[in-house]
Design a protein around this motif. Structure first.
Motif, short mmCIF file in Angstrom:
data_model
loop_
_atom_site.label_atom_id
_atom_site.label_comp_id
_atom_site.label_asym_id
_atom_site.label_seq_id
_atom_site.Cartn_x
_atom_site.Cartn_y
_atom_site.Cartn_z
N VAL A 293 62.12 -16.15 -29.37
CA VAL A 293 61.14 -17.02 -30.02
C VAL A 293 61.86 -18.02 -30.91
CG1 VAL A 293 59.10 -17.13 -31.51
CG2 VAL A 293 59.40 -15.20 -29.93
N ALA B 196 55.37 -14.61 -25.98
CA ALA B 196 55.20 -13.30 -26.61
C ALA B 196 53.73 -12.89 -26.61
CB ALA B 196 55.75 -13.33 -28.03
N ARG C 16 60.76 -8.90 -29.66
CA ARG C 16 60.93 -10.30 -30.06
C ARG C 16 62.29 -10.48 -30.71
NH1 ARG C 16 55.79 -13.21 -31.93
NH2 ARG C 16 57.29 -14.28 -33.26
N ASP D 15 63.44 -13.26 -32.98
CA ASP D 15 62.94 -14.43 -33.70
C ASP D 15 64.11 -15.21 -34.29
OD1 ASP D 15 59.83 -14.55 -33.97
OD2 ASP D 15 60.33 -12.42 -34.14
#
Length: 381
Positions: A86, A95, A107, A109
């Motif tokens: 992400v 997601a 995830r 991030d």
């Protein structure tokens, strides 16, 4: 400002070439007749080089998000674990799609405005050996970041048996894509960005590895079942009603790209990126992304001493120039300029000139023409 004079420079939809507009205005033909079969026969081989693949590219009537969902429902089994990288709003979308289908979603991030490092993906995969698919954006539209897809593909395949699935919606057609050579298993794009068409088509190509997973996947799906598209495309048809006007336009888009040459198309986008960035750097206005992470199709600017929304408002009011704002937590903090598809260095010079006037109008002290000069120097080399 002339009432009908609008300058669209957001990161999609993008302007449409006049010859493509004319192509789309053709009379309808029978979508199951020989004329449509002939049209698809002409289109199919010209799509493949844009993806950098020898696989057929599936053509689905739907938005880019339909393409993302197609990848999820075809390539991921209900009990699979996946990793979603992400780096912005559209990584978030992958997601959310996976979570909506009750997929166990990990995830990774990354700070918005930065690209993902291959090393961070490698570490994550080593810690989670059960991951069956890795999802990433190529260009993250919300931040103007271009992720290092070639390096990411190598990391995924060297450290797992996972499929590598890439959202290329806001850059395929404007940047080099070597799906087969790099090892991308599914690559998706949409019609309304670098492909110079209205929204309404999504394109999906899958590797041999991906097709094996798709064939074995027991997940129910109907309209977005890639196997249906594969079977019918082999017969120069589609499983459901095609968007014929967009296919007429697509044929002309592919002709324009072929005439310009793909290497020249990519070089033009790179040049427009460099011109745009040089203009804001000349004025000391901060950019959201680094030079090495910046996308050739969209530039994000994060001003420190003037309101982004006020600039957008004044240039829209006085010149009809539309540029995009920020999304989610970047709303009101950044503005984004699309320079993709039917866009040239001349357009960049126009955009920069208008923005310089807008900056003065909202009280930002600048040297008029300094950004244009910087962009001109980049162009001249």
């Amino acid at each position: 400002m002339l009432p009908d004079h609008q300058l669209l420079r957001i990161p999609g939809p993008s302007p449409i070439p006049p010859s493509v507009q004319r192509a789309m205005s053709q009379q309808m033909i029978g979508h199951r007749g020989q004329e449509t079969k002939d049209l698809l026969q002409r289109i199919k081989p010209k799509l493949m080089p844009i993806f950098g693949t020898e696989q057929e590219v599936m053509i689905i009537a739907g938005s880019g998000t339909a393409g993302l969902e197609t990848a999820v429902v075809n390539a991921v089994n209900p009990d699979d674990e996946v990793l979603v990288i992400v780096t912005g709003s559209f990584g978030e979308r992958f997601a959310k799609l996976c979570s909506e289908y009750r997929i166990q979603t990990h995830r990774l991030d990354i700070e918005w405005g930065k690209s993902v490092s291959p090393e961070s993906v490698e570490r994550y995969l080593r810690q989670h050996p059960s991951i069956k698919a890795v999802f990433s954006t190529y260009c993250e539209t919300s931040t103007g970041v271009l992720n290092p897809i070639e390096e990411l593909a190598q990391v995924v395949h060297h450290n797992s048996n996972a499929l590598f699935i890439v959202d290329g919606v806001s850059c395929v057609g404007g940047v080099e894509s070597k799906m087969d050579e790099w090892g991308v298993d599914i690559l998706i794009t949409g019609s309304q960005k670098a492909m110079m068409l209205p929204a309404g088509l999504t394109f999906v190509a899958a590797s041999n590895r991906a097709w094996k997973v798709i064939a074995a996947n027991k997940r129910p799906r109907f309209y977005l079942d890639l196997k249906k598209y594969q079977i019918t495309l082999a017969k120069d048809s589609t499983p459901f009603t095609p968007a014929l006007s967009l296919l007429f336009g697509l044929e002309q888009v592919l002709k324009l790209m072929e005439e310009e040459g793909l290497e020249q198309v990519y070089a033009r986008h790179q040049l427009m990126k460099n011109m745009t960035r040089a203009a804001f750097q000349a004025h000391g206005i901060p950019l959201l992304t680094s030079d090495t992470s910046a996308s050739p199709t969209v530039t994000a600017i994060k001003p420190a001493d003037f309101p982004a929304e006020e600039l957008r408002r004044i240039i829209k009011k006085e010149f009809g120039l539309s540029i995009a704002g920020g999304q989610q937590h970047l709303e009101g903090e950044i503005f984004r300029i699309g320079h993709m598809g039917y866009c040239s260095p001349a357009d960049v010079l126009q955009i920069i000139g208008i923005i310089e006037i807008g900056l003065q109008k909202i009280g930002k002290a600048i040297d008029l023409g300094k950004g244009i000069r910087a962009a001109q120097k980049v162009y001249i080399g």
